[in-house]
Design a protein around this motif. Structure first.
Motif, mmCIF file in Angstrom:
data_model
loop_
_atom_site.group_PDB
_atom_site.id
_atom_site.type_symbol
_atom_site.label_atom_id
_atom_site.label_comp_id
_atom_site.label_asym_id
_atom_site.label_seq_id
_atom_site.Cartn_x
_atom_site.Cartn_y
_atom_site.Cartn_z
ATOM 1 N N LEU A 138 19.577 -3.450 13.087
ATOM 2 C CA LEU A 138 20.186 -2.404 13.916
ATOM 3 C C LEU A 138 20.312 -1.095 13.145
ATOM 4 O O LEU A 138 20.011 -0.013 13.676
ATOM 5 C CB LEU A 138 21.556 -2.872 14.408
ATOM 6 N N LEU A 139 20.752 -1.173 11.902
ATOM 7 C CA LEU A 139 20.860 0.039 11.086
ATOM 8 C C LEU A 139 19.490 0.664 10.864
ATOM 9 O O LEU A 139 19.341 1.899 10.922
ATOM 10 C CB LEU A 139 21.523 -0.294 9.750
ATOM 11 N N LEU A 140 18.494 -0.166 10.620
ATOM 12 C CA LEU A 140 17.138 0.353 10.439
ATOM 13 C C LEU A 140 16.616 0.996 11.720
ATOM 14 O O LEU A 140 15.936 2.036 11.676
ATOM 15 C CB LEU A 140 16.217 -0.785 10.003
ATOM 16 N N LEU A 141 16.954 0.401 12.860
ATOM 17 C CA LEU A 141 16.529 0.969 14.137
ATOM 18 C C LEU A 141 17.132 2.346 14.361
ATOM 19 O O LEU A 141 16.448 3.276 14.816
ATOM 20 C CB LEU A 141 16.926 0.021 15.271
ATOM 21 N N VAL A 142 18.416 2.500 14.030
ATOM 22 C CA VAL A 142 19.055 3.811 14.163
ATOM 23 C C VAL A 142 18.401 4.827 13.233
ATOM 24 O O VAL A 142 18.146 5.985 13.623
ATOM 25 C CB VAL A 142 20.567 3.690 13.880
#
Length: 280
Positions: free
Chosen positions: A34-38
């Motif tokens: 999720l952090l990488l997606l953001v």
């Protein structure tokens, strides 16, 4: 009594620790993803500033849904549509997984049925869902039933293949032992094949969760005209890009959360019924 209690406490703590460790190993990559997606979201908008009029950043979505002047009304509309989509996806997921379990058991228990109908199932799987949507709408209507049928179709075929693979992976010696004691093929399946297939069943469930959401969105777009799927399509011609990106972000978060819930349930069930099997 005290000595016995002191002896059992480390054992209980160890069991809890052994149970939480695989759950943590499962959830941590999801948080990192999720952090990488953001980060990729922000990076894409910085790399292609020409999409700035259409593209919205995570900060814009947060403002639109949480801190903006019209955040209350925006949340009310999007969450109302999301509840409809979740209902459609949940029913479609349950129907698709249930049908896949029954059909997989039938195909494994009666090989002649599998030889006759498996090619037909794979042929139907190759037909794009968009192409058969008009037929589904004509047969099942534009309401809840038609949308959940489309969601169930998306879930059914991948789950069928994975569950059949799991059932076929049952230990041959254990199956022959049940038959040697007079058990039927169905008894061997119930006592050996189904427990052995639990990892495959949960893997199919994890894959099917986002598939059910996609099927529900597609069904709402092409069929019912309600829910988040229809809201996404209405937002494009009316230039409601904040609503569009907020809806996409919400669907993504819900998919990840649902995937995580199934994964946690998988770890709990396998720790209880198949402790020797650790999920990769």
């Amino acid at each position: 009594m005290t000595d016995r209690t002191m002896e059992t406490r480390p054992g209980a703590a160890t069991r809890v620790r052994n149970l939480l460790r695989p759950i943590g190993r499962f959830l941590l990559p999801l948080v990192v993803s999720l952090l990488l997606l953001v980060a990729l979201w922000y990076g894409f908008l910085k790399l292609y500033p020409q999409v700035g009029l259409v593209g919205k950043s995570p900060g814009d979505v947060w403002t639109y849904l949480v801190t903006g002047p019209s955040a209350d009304s925006a949340r009310q509309v999007i969450f109302a549509e999301m509840r409809i989509t979740l209902r459609d996806a949940f029913i479609g997921f349950g129907a698709g997984m249930g049908a896949a379990l029954v059909v997989a058991a039938l195909f494994i228990g009666i090989p002649a049925v599998a030889q006759a109908f498996m090619p037909v199932a794979m042929l139907l799987r190759s037909v794009p869902l968009v192409a058969i949507t008009p037929i589904i709408v004509l047969v099942f209507g534009r309401g809840l039933f038609g949308v959940t049928v489309m969601a169930a179709i998306v879930v059914f075929f991948p789950a069928l293949v994975m569950i059949m693979t799991g059932l076929r992976s049952a230990p041959r010696q254990a199956t022959e032992l049940v038959r040697a004691y007079g058990g039927s093929n169905w008894t061997a399946m119930r006592m050996v094949a189904i427990p052995a297939a639990l990892p495959s069943v949960f893997a199919a469930a994890r894959v099917s969760v986002p598939g059910a959401l996609i099927g529900a969105l597609l069904g709402e777009w092409l069929g019912s005209g309600t829910g988040l799927g229809a809201g996404l399509i209405r937002a494009i011609p009316t230039f409601q890009y904040n609503r569009l990106w907020a809806s996409i972000a919400l669907v993504t978060v819900v998919s990840v959360v649902a995937y995580a819930v199934v994964g946690v349930a998988e770890n709990l069930v396998l720790a209880r019924f198949a402790p020797e099997r650790e999920r990769d």
